[in-house]
Motif scaffolding. Structure first.
Motif, mmCIF file in Angstrom:
data_model
loop_
_atom_site.group_PDB
_atom_site.id
_atom_site.type_symbol
_atom_site.label_atom_id
_atom_site.label_comp_id
_atom_site.label_asym_id
_atom_site.label_seq_id
_atom_site.Cartn_x
_atom_site.Cartn_y
_atom_site.Cartn_z
ATOM 1 N N ALA A 80 0.808 -1.249 0.115
ATOM 2 C CA ALA A 80 -0.055 0.051 -0.026
ATOM 3 C C ALA A 80 0.671 1.363 0.028
ATOM 4 C CB ALA A 80 -1.158 0.003 1.291
ATOM 5 N N HIS A 81 1.933 1.256 -0.740
ATOM 6 C CA HIS A 81 2.977 2.535 -0.784
ATOM 7 C C HIS A 81 3.575 2.876 0.578
ATOM 8 C CE1 HIS A 81 2.811 2.946 -5.185
ATOM 9 N NE2 HIS A 81 1.562 2.062 -5.123
ATOM 10 N N ARG A 82 3.453 2.186 1.464
ATOM 11 C CA ARG A 82 3.749 2.502 2.878
ATOM 12 C C ARG A 82 5.097 1.792 3.138
ATOM 13 N NH1 ARG A 82 2.165 6.990 4.110
ATOM 14 N NH2 ARG A 82 -0.042 7.191 3.352
ATOM 15 N N CYS A 83 6.285 2.445 3.840
ATOM 16 C CA CYS A 83 7.447 2.055 4.115
ATOM 17 C C CYS A 83 7.252 0.975 5.258
ATOM 18 C CB CYS A 83 8.269 3.185 4.824
ATOM 19 S SG CYS A 83 10.046 2.701 5.144
ATOM 20 N N GLY A 84 7.976 -0.160 5.019
ATOM 21 C CA GLY A 84 7.952 -1.364 5.990
ATOM 22 C C GLY A 84 8.704 -1.256 7.309
ATOM 23 N N TYR A 85 9.517 -0.167 7.181
ATOM 24 C CA TYR A 85 10.146 -0.003 8.628
ATOM 25 C C TYR A 85 9.576 1.270 9.292
ATOM 26 C CZ TYR A 85 13.450 -2.548 5.767
ATOM 27 O OH TYR A 85 14.237 -3.600 5.262
ATOM 28 N N CYS A 86 9.205 2.250 8.563
ATOM 29 C CA CYS A 86 8.730 3.487 9.468
ATOM 30 C C CYS A 86 7.380 3.800 9.183
ATOM 31 C CB CYS A 86 9.624 4.714 9.134
ATOM 32 S SG CYS A 86 9.422 5.357 7.463
ATOM 33 N N GLY A 87 6.646 3.237 8.102
ATOM 34 C CA GLY A 87 5.245 3.610 7.795
ATOM 35 C C GLY A 87 4.739 4.790 6.879
ATOM 36 N N LYS A 88 5.966 5.583 6.672
ATOM 37 C CA LYS A 88 5.752 6.610 5.728
ATOM 38 C C LYS A 88 5.468 6.331 4.129
ATOM 39 C CE LYS A 88 8.358 9.957 8.673
ATOM 40 N NZ LYS A 88 9.699 10.649 8.744
ATOM 41 N N ALA A 89 5.093 7.349 3.615
ATOM 42 C CA ALA A 89 4.931 7.159 1.996
ATOM 43 C C ALA A 89 6.156 6.460 1.511
ATOM 44 C CB ALA A 89 4.551 8.255 1.442
ATOM 45 N N ALA A 90 6.155 5.378 0.650
ATOM 46 C CA ALA A 90 7.123 4.683 0.167
ATOM 47 C C ALA A 90 7.209 4.860 -1.252
ATOM 48 C CB ALA A 90 7.275 2.968 0.437
ATOM 49 N N SER A 91 8.401 4.994 -1.945
ATOM 50 C CA SER A 91 8.534 5.263 -3.251
ATOM 51 C C SER A 91 9.665 4.206 -3.831
ATOM 52 C CB SER A 91 9.000 6.634 -3.775
ATOM 53 O OG SER A 91 10.225 6.961 -3.092
ATOM 54 N N THR A 92 10.436 3.459 -3.223
ATOM 55 C CA THR A 92 11.241 2.524 -3.180
ATOM 56 C C THR A 92 11.090 1.196 -2.888
ATOM 57 O OG1 THR A 92 12.837 2.947 -1.744
ATOM 58 C CG2 THR A 92 13.097 4.258 -3.606
ATOM 59 N N ILE A 93 11.816 0.224 -3.280
ATOM 60 C CA ILE A 93 11.591 -0.994 -2.644
ATOM 61 C C ILE A 93 13.091 -1.506 -2.023
ATOM 62 C CG2 ILE A 93 9.753 -1.905 -4.061
ATOM 63 C CD1 ILE A 93 11.709 -3.475 -5.638
ATOM 64 N N ASP A 94 13.051 -2.394 -0.963
ATOM 65 C CA ASP A 94 14.176 -2.519 -0.337
ATOM 66 C C ASP A 94 14.509 -4.205 -0.203
ATOM 67 O OD1 ASP A 94 16.553 -1.804 1.305
ATOM 68 O OD2 ASP A 94 15.573 -3.025 2.865
ATOM 69 N N HIS A 95 15.803 -4.697 -0.393
ATOM 70 C CA HIS A 95 15.880 -5.969 0.107
ATOM 71 C C HIS A 95 16.117 -6.444 1.417
ATOM 72 C CE1 HIS A 95 16.453 -6.032 -4.440
ATOM 73 N NE2 HIS A 95 16.312 -7.386 -4.299
ATOM 74 N N ILE A 96 15.197 -7.093 2.045
ATOM 75 C CA ILE A 96 15.713 -7.096 3.416
ATOM 76 C C ILE A 96 16.998 -7.903 3.539
ATOM 77 C CG2 ILE A 96 14.567 -8.304 5.564
ATOM 78 C CD1 ILE A 96 11.826 -8.047 4.002
ATOM 79 N N LEU A 97 17.510 -8.687 3.062
ATOM 80 C CA LEU A 97 18.792 -9.458 3.060
ATOM 81 C C LEU A 97 19.237 -8.827 1.592
ATOM 82 C CD1 LEU A 97 20.883 -11.464 4.073
ATOM 83 C CD2 LEU A 97 19.975 -13.297 2.795
ATOM 84 N N PRO A 98 20.346 -8.040 1.886
ATOM 85 C CA PRO A 98 20.631 -7.176 0.709
ATOM 86 C C PRO A 98 21.304 -8.498 -0.522
ATOM 87 C CG PRO A 98 21.610 -6.243 2.396
ATOM 88 C CD PRO A 98 20.850 -7.572 3.081
#
Length: 165
Positions: A80-98
């Motif tokens: 839902a376009h929400r950051c998985g870490y802080c909950g703010k609006a997300a525009s990118t994706i991140d690999h949990i394990l790089p």
């Protein structure tokens, strides 16, 4: 105008043109569940109601499990376009394990992320940063993910797409 096709078990199968849906109904391979009121289809021998949702009379076996491909757009939509870490609006994706440490491009290893958290995290894991994930990333499920074209769904389809979720 498009029509939602449901399998005999009310599972969403596809979205087809209203012409294809009308052919299925006229050949008695499907029945109309929902109609588009006030927009009949005119033919040489009369008019027909325009179908919005049709139900197949026979069950169609879907070959194999429908795997949903991993995409940036899909991860953002799932979270839902929400950051998985802080909950703010997300525009990118991140690999949990790089990726540099063997992290895969999978639904379980990707999470939507705001630009700030993504830059701060860098090439580390959330555990190394003492961060908690707000959600457990999982592959998406439901009719709106397995049937293409439901992003711009007709409001009449919602009860049938919700059944598959």
């Amino acid at each position: 105008m498009r029509t939602l096709v449901l399998n005999a078990g009310y599972e969403p199968l596809a979205i087809v043109s209203f012409k294809r849906a009308l052919v299925l109904v006229m050949n008695e391979k499907a029945t109309v569940i929902e109609l588009v009121e006030g927009e009949p289809v005119w033919a040489a021998r009369g008019s027909y109601e325009r179908p919005a949702v049709i139900l197949l009379r026979r069950y169609v076996r879907v070959p194999g499990a429908r795997r949903i491909p991993v995409t940036r757009r899909g991860v953002l939509r799932r979270d839902a376009h929400r950051c998985g870490y802080c909950g703010k609006a997300a525009s990118t994706i991140d690999h949990i394990l790089p990726r540099s440490r063997g992290g895969a491009d999978s639904w379980e290893n990707l999470v939507a992320c705001c630009l700030r958290c993504n830059n701060v995290k860098g090439d580390r894991t959330p555990l190394e940063m003492n961060w908690d994930l707000r959600v457990v990333p999982q592959p998406p499920r439901g009719g709106q993910w397995t049937v293409r074209g439901t992003e711009r769904a007709d409001p009449r389809w919602e009860p049938y797409l919700a059944l598959a979720a």
